[in-house]
Design an enzyme around this catalytic site. Structure first.
Site, PDB file in Angstrom:
ATOM      1  N   ARG A   1      55.301  40.989  35.271  1.00 54.80           N
ATOM      2  CA  ARG A   1      54.705  40.131  34.244  1.00 54.80           C
ATOM      3  C   ARG A   1      54.582  40.882  32.922  1.00 54.80           C
ATOM      4  O   ARG A   1      54.826  40.327  31.842  1.00 54.80           O
ATOM      5  CB  ARG A   1      53.341  39.633  34.711  1.00 54.80           C
ATOM      6  CG  ARG A   1      53.414  38.572  35.796  1.00 54.80           C
ATOM      7  CD  ARG A   1      52.049  38.271  36.366  1.00 54.80           C
ATOM      8  NE  ARG A   1      52.085  37.138  37.294  1.00 54.80           N
ATOM      9  CZ  ARG A   1      51.231  36.967  38.291  1.00 54.80           C
ATOM     10  NH1 ARG A   1      50.258  37.855  38.496  1.00 54.80           N
ATOM     11  NH2 ARG A   1      51.332  35.924  39.090  1.00 54.80           N
TER      12      ARG A   1
ATOM     13  N   HIS B   1      45.223  46.542  41.895  1.00 52.49           N
ATOM     14  CA  HIS B   1      45.799  45.213  41.674  1.00 52.49           C
ATOM     15  C   HIS B   1      44.624  44.260  41.526  1.00 52.49           C
ATOM     16  O   HIS B   1      44.150  43.650  42.483  1.00 52.49           O
ATOM     17  CB  HIS B   1      46.672  44.807  42.863  1.00 52.49           C
ATOM     18  CG  HIS B   1      47.153  43.385  42.793  1.00 52.49           C
ATOM     19  ND1 HIS B   1      47.867  42.889  41.731  1.00 52.49           N
ATOM     20  CD2 HIS B   1      47.005  42.351  43.654  1.00 52.49           C
ATOM     21  CE1 HIS B   1      48.143  41.619  41.936  1.00 52.49           C
ATOM     22  NE2 HIS B   1      47.624  41.267  43.102  1.00 52.49           N
TER      23      HIS B   1
ATOM     24  N   ARG C   1      39.674  39.286  43.378  1.00 49.98           N
ATOM     25  CA  ARG C   1      40.339  39.737  44.597  1.00 49.98           C
ATOM     26  C   ARG C   1      39.393  40.565  45.456  1.00 49.98           C
ATOM     27  O   ARG C   1      39.451  40.523  46.682  1.00 49.98           O
ATOM     28  CB  ARG C   1      41.582  40.545  44.230  1.00 49.98           C
ATOM     29  CG  ARG C   1      42.657  39.731  43.504  1.00 49.98           C
ATOM     30  CD  ARG C   1      43.819  40.623  43.089  1.00 49.98           C
ATOM     31  NE  ARG C   1      44.837  39.885  42.359  1.00 49.98           N
ATOM     32  CZ  ARG C   1      44.874  39.768  41.037  1.00 49.98           C
ATOM     33  NH1 ARG C   1      43.919  40.322  40.304  1.00 49.98           N
ATOM     34  NH2 ARG C   1      45.844  39.098  40.440  1.00 49.98           N
TER      35      ARG C   1
ATOM     36  N   ASP D   1      52.447  42.474  38.832  1.00 52.42           N
ATOM     37  CA  ASP D   1      51.798  42.675  37.540  1.00 52.42           C
ATOM     38  C   ASP D   1      52.746  43.390  36.569  1.00 52.42           C
ATOM     39  O   ASP D   1      52.801  43.045  35.383  1.00 52.42           O
ATOM     40  CB  ASP D   1      50.526  43.509  37.711  1.00 52.42           C
ATOM     41  CG  ASP D   1      49.648  43.010  38.833  1.00 52.42           C
ATOM     42  OD1 ASP D   1      48.910  42.041  38.611  1.00 52.42           O
ATOM     43  OD2 ASP D   1      49.720  43.580  39.935  1.00 52.42           O
TER      44      ASP D   1
END
Length: 259
Positions: A92, A116, A29, A89
């Site tokens: 999850r 993140h 990212r 996240d």
């Protein structure tokens, strides 16, 4: 549903920014930062010029850095600039823990903290299932070990890479996370969700947007929740913040952002 222009944002309550270059297979990212900073600067400048005075919600990656950039470019109060952060996240994490223990993931309460991205981490010391911490679950059931927790943490960190490799991009998970955040804001829920929030001293982190639980109401972030971390987790938070700080120091001067 229709395609409008920037002037349509003038009386909006929330502007959600999802635009940006797509993350490619094998790309982190943070690799997106230079391309997407220029995109964010253009978007935010035009939206502010429209007269918009609501809440910015940023999902474009790297989300912590682009949320900080949105705050600086817009000149808005920090509580009205929010990043999607570790919301997906954390969802999850709870799902994988639920699967491991064979319990409904909705009964799992826990958070991914930090960037993140690759330096994010689960706050295991405060994750609970039915009032028990993960340490207590492991002690009470010999089927589970610390290695299981490491596998879960790795799955959370690498989930996006797996999805991108298999279908090219992530869509539905982050869309659901954004919808949940918007509902909390618009309905004045005063609920606690993991987002990218501005920290100025919490966790020992200063002048940075990073993933943490926060109370969300109609006006944005009402309060940052600082979880008391153990020594290992505090070290991981410092490392995550340091990683973001290094990228910002290198990339922000190019578009004129000063910290």
């Amino acid at each position: 549903m229709y395609a409008g222009d920037y002037s349509d944002a003038a009386d909006a309550d929330i502007v959600v920014i999802t635009a940006g270059a797509a993350q490619k297979p094998g790309e982190s990212r943070l690799d997106l930062v230079n391309r997407n900073l220029h995109i964010i600067k253009s978007i935010v400048t035009h939206i502010v010029e429209s007269g918009f005075n609501g809440i910015f919600l940023v999902a474009s990656n790297p989300v912590d850095i682009l949320t900080y950039a949105t705050w600086k470019i817009s000149g808005f109060p920090a509580e009205r600039v929010i990043g999607s952060g570790t919301s997906l996240d954390s969802a999850r994490l709870c799902k994988y823990v639920g699967y491991l223990l064979n319990v409904d993931p909705r009964t799992v309460s826990g958070y991914i903290l930090g960037e993140h991205g690759d330096t994010e981490f689960p706050a295991w010391s405060h994750l609970s299932v039915g009032g028990l911490t993960m340490e207590e679950w492991i002690k009470g059931d010999p089927r589970f070990t610390e290695a299981d927790l490491d596998i879960i943490a790795d799955r959370v960190v690498n989930a996006a890479y797996d999805i991108i490799r298999l279908k090219g991009a992530t869509y539905y998970g982050v869309g659901a996370a954004l919808a949940r955040i918007c509902r909390a804001l618009l309905d004045d829920e005063n609920t606690i969700l993991p987002v990218s929030a501005y920290l100025n001293g919490q966790y020992g982190v200063n002048d940075m947007y990073i993933g943490t639980p926060a109370v969300l109401d109609r006006h944005g972030i009402r309060q940052v929740i600082e979880i008391p971390l153990n020594e290992k987790e505090q070290g991981l938070m410092r490392a995550s913040a340091s990683h973001l700080d290094e990228v910002m120091r290198k990339s922000f001067p190019e578009i004129g952002i000063k910290r």
